[in-house]
Design an enzyme around this catalytic site. Structure first.
Site, PDB file in Angstrom:
ATOM      1  N   ASP A 167      -8.678  -0.384  11.690  1.00 58.79           N
ATOM      2  CA  ASP A 167      -8.535  -2.049  11.842  1.00 58.79           C
ATOM      3  C   ASP A 167      -8.238  -1.902  12.930  1.00 58.79           C
ATOM      4  OD1 ASP A 167     -10.494  -3.403   9.719  1.00 58.79           O
ATOM      5  OD2 ASP A 167      -8.183  -3.406   8.223  1.00 58.79           O
ATOM      6  N   TYR A 188       3.211   1.978   5.934  1.00 54.90           N
ATOM      7  CA  TYR A 188       2.907   3.617   5.263  1.00 54.90           C
ATOM      8  C   TYR A 188       5.239   4.181   5.966  1.00 54.90           C
ATOM      9  CZ  TYR A 188      -1.632   2.914   3.395  1.00 54.90           C
ATOM     10  OH  TYR A 188      -2.792   2.777   2.738  1.00 54.90           O
ATOM     11  N   TYR A 198      -4.846   7.310  -2.610  1.00 55.51           N
ATOM     12  CA  TYR A 198      -5.395   8.110  -0.892  1.00 55.51           C
ATOM     13  C   TYR A 198      -3.861   8.752  -0.434  1.00 55.51           C
ATOM     14  CZ  TYR A 198      -5.537   5.067   3.022  1.00 55.51           C
ATOM     15  OH  TYR A 198      -5.943   5.210   4.317  1.00 55.51           O
ATOM     16  N   ARG A 199      -2.764   7.924  -0.351  1.00 57.83           N
ATOM     17  CA  ARG A 199      -1.685   7.738   0.760  1.00 57.83           C
ATOM     18  C   ARG A 199      -0.935   6.748   0.832  1.00 57.83           C
ATOM     19  NH1 ARG A 199      -4.181   5.257   6.506  1.00 57.83           N
ATOM     20  NH2 ARG A 199      -2.072   5.757   7.783  1.00 57.83           N
ATOM     21  N   HIS A 211       4.319  -5.509   6.016  1.00 62.57           N
ATOM     22  CA  HIS A 211       3.490  -5.246   4.887  1.00 62.57           C
ATOM     23  C   HIS A 211       3.682  -4.129   4.313  1.00 62.57           C
ATOM     24  CE1 HIS A 211       0.324  -2.980   6.228  1.00 62.57           C
ATOM     25  NE2 HIS A 211       0.791  -3.545   7.287  1.00 62.57           N
TER      26      HIS A 211
END
Ligand code: FAD
Length: 545
Positions: free
Chosen positions: A168, A106, A488-489, A407
């Site tokens: 995670d 993100y 959502y984000r 990623h």
């Protein structure tokens, strides 16, 4: 040339002369010690998860110099955070707070506006201020990671008594993850819903405590999240309206036993009926935790082996190869794996597990995996630890799928319905196929909704691959929004686009956010552009992307 060999010429915020910027930093050094103000003049090093940089995104999707800090400052108290904010207002310098900067997928530690001064709260503000075993709560500063809280409970002999909830990866900040509305995998997995009480430095330098924290001498701050009057905590999550310096968090009582379980299902088409089976079980809390339904391609990737080990061609890895390779593992020739956990003493678990078993077996070919046959380093045991609130980093392994593995995530939400799951799955598969990218869908099932988390793994040293990943993401965001699905984000680079999809009534929500921004942050110094919100000093100059 001499400079180039030893260091980088640091960027400075746009519109500020270099000399003026350095003079401003000198003034800041008088407020904090000089050693706590660092110019970003060293080569940008990416490190790895546990030794990540705080100057940029170690998994950048753009050029590394795009979202980069000019300097990093390290406050040690709320008062010092206030000083930094006042300083930023005086010199009109954009600042960007991070708790620990492990927001990988993100944007990592990067600021949205190039040349912002990063306020690294976590390095020195890392105290666990309170653990209350009677109320099952704690109060933490931004630098407290999931690992640190877990270790503290162990040290105090409380770990058998109360559990934390971890995402995670356990190396992130409890505050950083929670204000970005991250998720974990016990029944306390909705972190934002589980927090109680904030201390926030506003963009003009004042400090407030929310909810019961506003009542002097109260002992209810961490147990009643609302207080009296408007509930304002929400505006400090996924925003740029304040810097959170303390946060209360609720902890989970040890449920008196737990048991992980895993089922696999043979076909891609099983997705819709399976999701429809999951919905009532989850809403009734028979399925108790934020569990994951993962596609076999990701199960293969989490082995930690690179894609090149299985396939050297171009385009998405062929399905027959995925199935042939996965057949060597417990997933066998199946497509979906559901990881869940049942909580409580054995006799209570037995009742719930029998019900789940009967429901899941309505899918023809459904297989229950026997954990006692799985080796210790099997991914199943990582899910087992995480669902029991034990921090872990096994999940990082799928990032090795590509060389220089990085990623970026596509994370739409939907109801827990088979038709929605199928629409999103097909949309993702089609667009990944168009851009020749491997597709890693994982459905994280909340209480009445699910987050589909799709991670695109790419080589951060390959500009063409990065462009494909970003084009793929942008197309998925738009097409999903056309069908009524929102993220959502999201990653820094997509924030304007995603904010733009929440456009009902001529963008009324965005206009409301701008009004709040201008009222709370008249100079627009705090994290400009975060979540698509720009102060008036930035609007209309083409900052959006
Ligand atoms: P930070 O990077 O410190 O903060 C995140 C953002 O919030 C910052 O960029 C900043 O804009 C804002 N912010 C931070 N602190 C403050 C503050 N004090 N005041 C105001 N604003 C602030 N995430 C999940 O939620 N669940 C998962 O299961 C998960 N799995 C992942 C798996 C892998 C393999 C990877 C690589 C990442 C995963 N992530 C997951 C994403 C990410 O790693 C975590 O969310 C992580 O906790 C975020 O980093 P952080 O806690 O250090 O937050």
């Amino acid at each position: 040339k001499h400079l180039k060999e030893r260091q980088r010429l640091p960027v400075v915020p746009l519109g500020i002369e270099r000399e003026d910027f350095y003079n401003a930093l000198e003034e800041l050094k008088e407020k904090l010690d000089a050693e706590h103000v660092e110019v970003n003049d060293k080569p940008l090093r990416d490190g790895w998860y546990m030794e990540h940089p705080n100057t940029h995104d170690m998994m950048t999707i753009l050029d590394e110099e795009e979202f980069v800090a000019s300097a990093v400052v390290y406050p040690s108290t709320t008062e010092e955070v206030q000083e930094i904010v006042k300083w930023a207002n005086k010199f009109l310098i954009p600042i960007f707070p991070i708790s620990m900067g492990r927001n990988l997928g993100y944007g990592g530690a990067a600021p949205r506006v190039r040349g912002s001064v990063t306020v690294d709260l976590g390095k020195r503000m890392n105290k666990i201020l309170n653990i209350n075993p009677e109320d099952y709560t704690c109060l933490v500063e931004p630098g407290v990671s999931f690992y640190a809280l877990y270790d503290e409970l162990e040290k105090k002999g409380l770990r058998d008594y109360m559990w934390i909830d971890t995402p995670d990866l356990g190396g992130g900040s409890i505050i950083g993850n929670t204000v970005d509305r991250g998720v974990g995998y016990t029944p306390y997995g909705d972190h934002w819903a589980c927090h109680s009480g904030l201390e926030v430095v506003l963009p003009t330098g004042e400090v407030i405590r929310t909810a019961m924290g506003a009542l002097p001498g109260n002992n209810t701050w961490q147990v009643f999240p609302y207080g009296f009057g408007p509930y304002c905590d929400g505006i400090f999550s996924q925003s740029n309206f304040g810097i959170v310096t303390k946060m209360g968090m609720t902890l989970m009582p040890n449920p008196g036993g737990y048991e992980s379980f895993m089922y696999t299902f043979p076909n891609e088409q099983d997705l819709a009926p399976l999701i429809d089976i999951i919905r009532p079980l989850r809403i009734a809390s028979m399925l108790e935790n934020v569990a994951q339904l993962r596609h076999v391609t990701q199960s293969l990737a989490v082995s930690g082996l690179p894609r090149s080990k299985f396939f050297s061609g171009t385009g998405p890895i062929p399905e027959d190869i995925v199935h042939a390779e996965a057949s060597k593992s417990y997933v066998g020739d199946h497509t979906w794996a559901y990881y869940g956990m049942s909580y409580g003493p054995a006799h209570i678990r037995a009742h719930k597990l029998a019900l789940i078993d009967a429901e899941f077996h309505k899918i023809p070919g459904c297989r229950k995996i026997d954990p006692s046959k799985l080796p210790e380093d099997e991914y199943f045991w990582s899910r087992d630890r995480i669902a029991a609130g034990i921090p872990d980093i096994h999940e990082l392994r799928w990032v090795n799928w590509a060389p220089n593995g990085s990623h970026i995530a596509f994370s739409p939400v939907s109801p827990i319905r088979g038709t929605d799951a199928t629409q999103l799955f097909e949309l993702g598969k089609k667009i990944h196929g168009k851009y020749d990218i491997d597709f890693f869908p994982a459905f994280c099932v909340g209480l009445r909704e699910m987050h589909l988390i799709v991670e695109i793994v790419f080589d951060r040293d390959d500009p063409a691959e990065k462009k494909r990943a970003l084009d793929c993401l942008r197309e998925m965001v738009d097409e999903a929004a056309d069908k009524g699905y929102g993220e959502y984000r999201t990653h820094l680079v997509l924030m304007d686009q995603v904010a733009g999809t929440y456009s009902w009534n001529d963008g009324a929500l965005a206009k409301f956010n701008e009004r709040l921004k201008d009222a709370l942050d008249p100079n627009g110094i705090l994290a400009p552009g975060r979540c698509g919100i720009w102060g008036k000093r930035y609007r209309g100059f083409g900052w959006e992307m």
